[in-house]
Enzyme design. Structure first.
Site, PDB file in Angstrom:
ATOM      1  N   SER A 182     -28.624  61.870 -58.156  1.00 50.99           N
ATOM      2  CA  SER A 182     -29.760  60.974 -58.352  1.00 50.99           C
ATOM      3  C   SER A 182     -30.380  61.180 -59.726  1.00 50.99           C
ATOM      4  O   SER A 182     -30.731  62.313 -60.087  1.00 50.99           O
ATOM      5  CB  SER A 182     -30.830  61.193 -57.279  1.00 50.99           C
ATOM      6  N   GLU A 328     -28.160  50.458 -56.985  1.00 49.70           N
ATOM      7  CA  GLU A 328     -29.033  49.871 -55.970  1.00 49.70           C
ATOM      8  C   GLU A 328     -28.662  48.422 -55.669  1.00 49.70           C
ATOM      9  O   GLU A 328     -29.059  47.866 -54.641  1.00 49.70           O
ATOM     10  CB  GLU A 328     -30.488  49.947 -56.411  1.00 49.70           C
TER      11      GLU A 328
END
Length: 443
Positions: A182, A328
């Site tokens: 991340s 995303e």
């Protein structure tokens, strides 16, 4: 591990949402989406760390932003509503005297951005969240804070829940972090870095660094706040100590949420037209990748001023796409791929296994459940054409999975989306806005 981290079928929840199918004649709609979640939560953190009060306009009102506000309030910031629902007046943090607890919910920005802020205080700050949050990767931020001198009690798990105790000994310096899972690990450290007495240099040491636009976004908002950031070296960021000052900011529309509506239009019959208002001419949001991706899949897209219009051609092509910079968007693209006439390969998104759910496993499971052909690879998905049928689309408490089900439902009759309310994480009222789009709302 719970339904939020497993591709196994979760138990159906009451109140499934019947995804509306597009009329055969298509539709035309104009849509305004609220502010970017990613920008909202970055600006809120900087406003709480600033040297003077800040007015934030265009802020997203969603579960993630409310969790961020609640967390910053617990740390001593004051939030007063403005003259409109999307406006906040923020008074910077005054450290509370007693230990506090912060609920992260399932918000990655809260669980990764606030521990470094907590390390600036001298009080114990306990972090916990939803069941699904307790399996999301947290080890890199925990290791970084320990290296910088903060105490972190996580019982050796590298996961939530944990308690951070910082104070005067946390002065900054140089820290290595593996952000392969991340980019939020880098952003979280950078947002608090100017408040460390020695500033902070963050060096990424992992094999890959996903979602680079989100780090560029962090650097941009820091510079807007007058913070000196040196990003001239690859995978290294130096933030000098100094004041943070925003004064007044306005937040862009959330382009990733807008992308769901554009994808829905692309899936609809030929001639369907959807316009998104307020599209920025320049942005660091990964959602800005969506127009070109949709062009490559066969849609027509035009930007006129701040109005971006997609017109469906009635057909979708498969693509081979490296989505590392905009992971995303993968659920939206995967949904379109399941409707395309040729195969699609999505690459560079192995990190999606550590999001609200394992999105790669969840997407493959749900596409296959309604008759599709999707396979996981080491770093993505391969999706081949196959006729789809109606059925229950499970969301795994993941807002992006709900978006994917809605997109498929534009073309495939009988799709029911489980727990559509999970979209309130970043876009409350998504289902009503989606239904209005397919009804041809031009307002």
């Amino acid at each position: 591990m719970g339904v939020t981290s497993s591709p196994d079928r979760p138990a159906p929840m009451p109140g499934n949402w019947a995804a509306p199918r597009a009329p055969e004649s298509g539709f035309a709609a104009t849509i305004s989406v609220p502010g970017s979640k990613s920008l909202t939560n970055r600006y809120l953190v900087l406003a709480a760390l600033a040297d003077a009060p800040t007015t934030v306009r265009g802020a997203l009102d969603s579960r993630d932003s409310q969790l961020m506000i609640a967390g910053l309030r617990a740390l001593g910031a004051t939030f007063s509503p403005g003259t409109s629902p999307d406006e906040w007046h923020v008074t910077p943090i005054t450290t509370p005297a007693a230990p506090v607890t912060i609920d992260t919910g399932l918000a990655g920005t809260v669980m990764r951005f606030l521990p470094p802020v907590a390390a600036l205080s001298g009080i114990p700050v306990h972090f916990d969240g939803d069941e699904g949050a307790r399996v999301r990767p947290m080890g890199p931020i925990i290791a970084a804070l320990r290296f910088l001198g903060a105490g972190v009690d996580d019982s050796g798990r590298g996961l939530l829940p944990f308690t951070v105790t910082g104070g005067p000994r946390v002065i900054g310096g140089t820290v290595d972090v593996d952000a392969s899972t991340s980019s939020q690990f880098v952003s979280g450290l950078l947002l608090a870095a100017a408040r460390f007495r020695g500033g902070l240099t963050v060096r990424h040491v992992g094999a890959a660094l996903p979602s680079m636009p989100h780090i560029a976004m962090t650097v941009a908002v820091l510079r807007e706040a007058g913070v000196d950031v040196d990003d001239s070296k690859p995978a290294s960021w130096r933030v000098s100590p100094g004041p943070i000052h925003l004064g007044s900011v306005r937040i862009e529309p959330d382009l990733s949420n807008a992308g769901a509506f554009l994808a829905g239009a692309a899936a609809a019959p030929a001639g369907t037209r959807v316009t998104i208002t307020g599209w920025p001419s320049a942005t660091t949001q990964p959602g800005d990748l969506m127009p070109e991706i949709l062009r490559s899949m066969g849609a027509q897209v035009e930007l006129a001023g701040d109005r971006l219009t997609l017109t469906s051609t009635g057909g979708l092509h498969g693509i081979d796409l490296d989505l590392a910079a905009g992971g995303e968007l993968a659920p939206q693209i995967a949904a379109l791929a399941a409707l395309a006439t040729g195969p699609t390969r999505l690459r560079g998104i192995a990190h999606l296994r550590g999001h609200e759910t394992d999105r790669l496993a969840a997407l493959a499971a749900e596409i296959n459940r309604i008759g599709g052909n999707a396979e996981e690879t080491s770093d993505g998905l391969v999706i081949a054409p196959r006729p789809l049928h109606g059925g229950l689309w499970h969301t795994y408490h993941d807002h992006r999975m709900a978006h994917a089900g809605a997109i498929i439902g534009v073309r495939v009759p009988g799709i029911e989306v489980e727990n559509i309310a999970t979209t309130s994480k970043t876009l409350p009222g998504f289902d009503r806005l989606w239904e209005a789009m397919l009804e041809g709302s031009e307002g």
